[in-house]
Motif scaffolding. Structure first.
Motif, PDB file in Angstrom:
ATOM      1  N   PHE A 231      44.267  39.422  55.159  1.00 52.51           N
ATOM      2  CA  PHE A 231      43.092  38.777  54.565  1.00 52.51           C
ATOM      3  C   PHE A 231      42.780  39.360  53.190  1.00 52.51           C
ATOM      4  CE2 PHE A 231      41.547  37.622  59.005  1.00 52.51           C
ATOM      5  CZ  PHE A 231      41.802  36.280  58.837  1.00 52.51           C
ATOM      6  N   ALA A 232      42.693  40.681  53.114  1.00 52.33           N
ATOM      7  CA  ALA A 232      42.356  41.329  51.848  1.00 52.33           C
ATOM      8  C   ALA A 232      43.452  41.107  50.812  1.00 52.33           C
ATOM      9  CB  ALA A 232      42.120  42.823  52.066  1.00 52.33           C
ATOM     10  N   GLY A 233      44.712  41.207  51.237  1.00 50.06           N
ATOM     11  CA  GLY A 233      45.818  41.044  50.301  1.00 50.06           C
ATOM     12  C   GLY A 233      45.914  39.644  49.750  1.00 50.06           C
ATOM     13  N   TYR A 234      45.804  38.646  50.625  1.00 51.80           N
ATOM     14  CA  TYR A 234      45.839  37.274  50.128  1.00 51.80           C
ATOM     15  C   TYR A 234      44.627  36.990  49.251  1.00 51.80           C
ATOM     16  CZ  TYR A 234      45.735  32.283  49.619  1.00 51.80           C
ATOM     17  OH  TYR A 234      45.683  31.030  49.053  1.00 51.80           O
ATOM     18  N   GLY A 235      43.447  37.362  49.743  1.00 53.81           N
ATOM     19  CA  GLY A 235      42.234  37.080  48.991  1.00 53.81           C
ATOM     20  C   GLY A 235      42.269  37.674  47.596  1.00 53.81           C
ATOM     21  N   LEU A 236      42.707  38.938  47.479  1.00 52.61           N
ATOM     22  CA  LEU A 236      42.762  39.586  46.176  1.00 52.61           C
ATOM     23  C   LEU A 236      43.818  38.927  45.285  1.00 52.61           C
ATOM     24  CD1 LEU A 236      41.812  41.839  44.312  1.00 52.61           C
ATOM     25  CD2 LEU A 236      43.494  43.349  45.375  1.00 52.61           C
ATOM     26  N   SER A 237      44.982  38.611  45.849  1.00 55.86           N
ATOM     27  CA  SER A 237      46.038  37.969  45.071  1.00 55.86           C
ATOM     28  C   SER A 237      45.566  36.624  44.526  1.00 55.86           C
ATOM     29  CB  SER A 237      47.289  37.768  45.932  1.00 55.86           C
ATOM     30  OG  SER A 237      47.808  39.001  46.373  1.00 55.86           O
ATOM     31  N   ARG A 238      44.988  35.818  45.379  1.00 56.68           N
ATOM     32  CA  ARG A 238      44.514  34.497  44.951  1.00 56.68           C
ATOM     33  C   ARG A 238      43.383  34.625  43.948  1.00 56.68           C
ATOM     34  NH1 ARG A 238      44.412  29.219  47.129  1.00 56.68           N
ATOM     35  NH2 ARG A 238      43.385  27.914  45.557  1.00 56.68           N
TER      36      ARG A 238
END
Length: 294
Positions: A231-238
């Motif tokens: 969740f954190a990784g996708y959210g930050l990347s996007r």
């Protein structure tokens, strides 16, 4: 005139055939969904077949249950992705044309909507079969990055979801009047290949991190940790890529050239950033919760 990279001439259709007056085609985007789901499914099955990876050496589901869950997940992806696009990005249009809401063949899917669909499907399946929800969420998270990687590559091949204009040497001249509509650019307009940025961050890099955490660091023994990292990784990347990604045309207005969905005095957030911010917070909460549980 700025130097730009030419857009590769790759047909969105792998092949097409005509039968009884109808044309049937296999497109890269459809193949990306199919292959991404299959790879993700096999990664999850590989993990649940290793009891030592899980708390008390007990996987959250059996092979058969993962196969059954796959059907629920596919339905959640399609319905959630479509409804997310309708309500997050084109609500006014589809309220005026409700008959087109389920016309997925016309295009229009939203990752955040698909994610909500998967979460709903997985929660209902876990409730029905009394499965540990956090560990099941960890298992599902393992299988998502391959689909993201292939899906973003298919977006690039389709020449869609491109980025804002740029004079960087890797700017790509995407085809079509909309992509080449850059008032301040003379000649070909180079744009950020934001699809490739997302493929690299959300798919390749995040997937590699999750696999390392699963197979090398024993992260699955802390329920919720892998899901939190996803969740954190996708959210930050996007969230970061949204700074260079071209927003949907209906968000752009004379007083809002950056296409911000929420803004005050010229500063604000795109719709993608608004939807990604809760993912970052939820991911951080899951990570902290998992670390404190041991």
């Amino acid at each position: 005139m700025q130097a730009v990279l030419p857009f590769p001439e790759i047909s969105p259709e792998i092949f097409s055939v005509s039968l009884f007056g109808f044309d049937f085609a296999l497109r890269w985007y459809a193949l990306a969904y199919i292959v991404g789901i299959v790879i993700g499914w096999r990664l999850v099955v590989s993990a649940v077949r290793r009891p030592a990876l899980w708390p008390e050496e007990t996987p959250p589901a059996t092979d058969r249950q993962i196969e059954d869950l796959l059907t629920w997940v596919i339905i959640g992806v399609i319905l959630g992705g479509r409804l997310g696009y309708v309500f997050f990005y084109q609500r006014d249009y589809y309220l005026a044309h409700p008959g087109e809401i389920l016309a997925v063949w016309q295009g229009g899917m939203a990752f955040h909507g698909g994610l909500l669909g998967v979460i709903t499907a997985a929660f209902l399946y876990a409730w029905k079969h009394a499965l540990p929800r956090l560990s099941l969420a960890d298992a599902i998270a393992i299988g998502v990055p391959p689909g993201l990687l292939l899906g973003r590559l298919a977006n690039f091949i389709n020449g869609e979801l491109w980025g804002r204009p740029t004079d960087l040497p890797w700017g790509v001249a995407f085809p079509g009047p909309d992509a080449q509509n850059c008032p301040d650019v003379a000649g070909l307009c180079g744009r950020h290949p934001s699809q490739l940025y997302e493929a690299s961050l959300e798919g390749l890099f995040l997937g590699a991190v999750l696999l390392w955490l699963v197979w090398r660091s024993g992260a699955l023994r802390r329920p919720g940790l892998i899901a939190g990292v996803f969740f954190a990784g996708y959210g930050l990347s996007r969230f970061l890529v949204e700074f260079v990604r071209q927003p949907d045309a209906h968000f752009v207005a004379p007083g809002n050239p950056l296409g911000l969905a929420w803004h005050v005095g010229g500063w604000g957030l795109t719709m993608g950033q608004i939807l990604s911010a809760p993912m970052i917070l939820a991911g951080l909460w899951l990570i902290l919760r998992a670390r404190r549980a041991r």
